[in-house]
Design a protein around this motif. Structure first.
Motif, PDB file in Angstrom:
ATOM      1  N   VAL A   7      -9.327  -7.927   7.251  1.00  0.00           N
ATOM      2  CA  VAL A   7      -9.157  -8.063   5.968  1.00  0.00           C
ATOM      3  C   VAL A   7      -9.937  -8.474   5.154  1.00  0.00           C
ATOM      4  O   VAL A   7     -10.198  -9.752   5.080  1.00  0.00           O
ATOM      5  N   VAL A   9     -10.049 -10.061   0.943  1.00  0.00           N
ATOM      6  CA  VAL A   9      -9.104 -10.873  -0.377  1.00  0.00           C
ATOM      7  C   VAL A   9     -10.468 -11.622  -1.455  1.00  0.00           C
ATOM      8  O   VAL A   9     -10.821 -12.610  -1.145  1.00  0.00           O
ATOM      9  N   THR A  11     -11.046 -12.730  -5.113  1.00  0.00           N
ATOM     10  CA  THR A  11      -9.791 -13.184  -5.915  1.00  0.00           C
ATOM     11  C   THR A  11     -11.216 -12.626  -7.142  1.00  0.00           C
ATOM     12  O   THR A  11     -12.776 -13.924  -7.030  1.00  0.00           O
ATOM     13  N   TYR A  42      -6.948  -0.870  -0.082  1.00  0.00           N
ATOM     14  CA  TYR A  42      -8.074  -1.451  -1.347  1.00  0.00           C
ATOM     15  C   TYR A  42      -6.697  -1.398  -2.482  1.00  0.00           C
ATOM     16  O   TYR A  42      -6.454  -0.612  -3.297  1.00  0.00           O
ATOM     17  N   HIS A  45      -3.872  -5.929  -7.432  1.00  0.00           N
ATOM     18  CA  HIS A  45      -2.860  -7.236  -7.721  1.00  0.00           C
ATOM     19  C   HIS A  45      -3.490  -8.221  -9.148  1.00  0.00           C
ATOM     20  O   HIS A  45      -4.765  -8.550  -8.957  1.00  0.00           O
ATOM     21  N   ASP A  47      -2.581 -11.960 -11.031  1.00  0.00           N
ATOM     22  CA  ASP A  47      -1.730 -13.443 -11.099  1.00  0.00           C
ATOM     23  C   ASP A  47      -0.677 -12.752 -11.843  1.00  0.00           C
ATOM     24  O   ASP A  47      -0.619 -13.044 -13.010  1.00  0.00           O
ATOM     25  N   VAL A  55      -6.314  -9.806  -7.611  1.00  0.00           N
ATOM     26  CA  VAL A  55      -6.916 -10.649  -6.383  1.00  0.00           C
ATOM     27  C   VAL A  55      -7.082  -8.737  -6.287  1.00  0.00           C
ATOM     28  O   VAL A  55      -6.238  -8.049  -5.801  1.00  0.00           O
ATOM     29  N   VAL A  57      -6.366  -7.146  -2.169  1.00  0.00           N
ATOM     30  CA  VAL A  57      -6.853  -7.486  -1.046  1.00  0.00           C
ATOM     31  C   VAL A  57      -7.330  -5.860  -0.166  1.00  0.00           C
ATOM     32  O   VAL A  57      -6.534  -4.537  -1.156  1.00  0.00           O
ATOM     33  N   GLU A  58      -7.686  -5.949   0.726  1.00  0.00           N
ATOM     34  CA  GLU A  58      -8.395  -4.615   1.727  1.00  0.00           C
ATOM     35  C   GLU A  58      -8.169  -4.842   3.122  1.00  0.00           C
ATOM     36  O   GLU A  58      -7.985  -5.976   3.669  1.00  0.00           O
ATOM     37  N   LYS A  59      -8.049  -4.135   3.842  1.00  0.00           N
ATOM     38  CA  LYS A  59      -8.343  -3.761   4.908  1.00  0.00           C
ATOM     39  C   LYS A  59      -9.226  -2.194   5.697  1.00  0.00           C
ATOM     40  O   LYS A  59      -9.652  -1.676   4.632  1.00  0.00           O
ATOM     41  N   ARG A  93     -13.250 -13.742   0.790  1.00  0.00           N
ATOM     42  CA  ARG A  93     -13.044 -14.089   1.909  1.00  0.00           C
ATOM     43  C   ARG A  93     -12.429 -12.885   2.981  1.00  0.00           C
ATOM     44  O   ARG A  93     -11.846 -12.362   2.526  1.00  0.00           O
ATOM     45  N   THR A  94     -12.767 -13.278   4.009  1.00  0.00           N
ATOM     46  CA  THR A  94     -12.650 -11.481   5.049  1.00  0.00           C
ATOM     47  C   THR A  94     -11.698 -12.835   6.037  1.00  0.00           C
ATOM     48  O   THR A  94     -12.575 -13.940   6.588  1.00  0.00           O
TER      49      THR A  94
END
Length: 108
Positions: A7, A9, A11, A42, A45, A47, A55, A57-59, A93-94
């Protein structure tokens, strides 16, 4: 136990007045990245408290899929488009999942 997926994330903070340009660039990237091999999620978002902050958010199915994504045309294009539109570099961040609790609820 992790299934090998990762995952990410990311920002992204738009400079004042560039929010719409940044949002459009990110939306364009979403559509392109969804077609990449190993992309499981993917999702963009914003804030709720700070509309200049986005933001992603990936997987990714694997570390290899994430490495391929990092060199893919969509990400290169995004980097070019965002140049000069942000207040600071992306915070990326991974994460490796630590699933727990109910199936489907304890991990992304």
């Amino acid at each position: 136990m992790s299934d090998g997926s990762l995952v990410v994330v990311a920002t992204i903070e738009a400079a004042e007045g560039n929010e719409e340009k940044v949002e459009q660039a990110l939306r364009n990237a979403v559509r392109a990245v969804h077609a990449e091999p190993g992309c499981l999620r993917y999702a963009l978002h914003r804030d709720a408290a700070n509309p200049r902050t986005f933001v992603m958010v990936e997987k990714w199915a694997s570390a290899d899929a994430l490495r391929t994504h990092s060199k893919a045309p969509a990400l290169a294009e995004l980097g070019k488009t965002l140049k000069g539109l942000l207040t600071k570099p992306l915070d990326v961040r991974t994460l490796a999942a630590l699933p727990d609790g109910e199936d489907g609820q304890g991990a992304i």
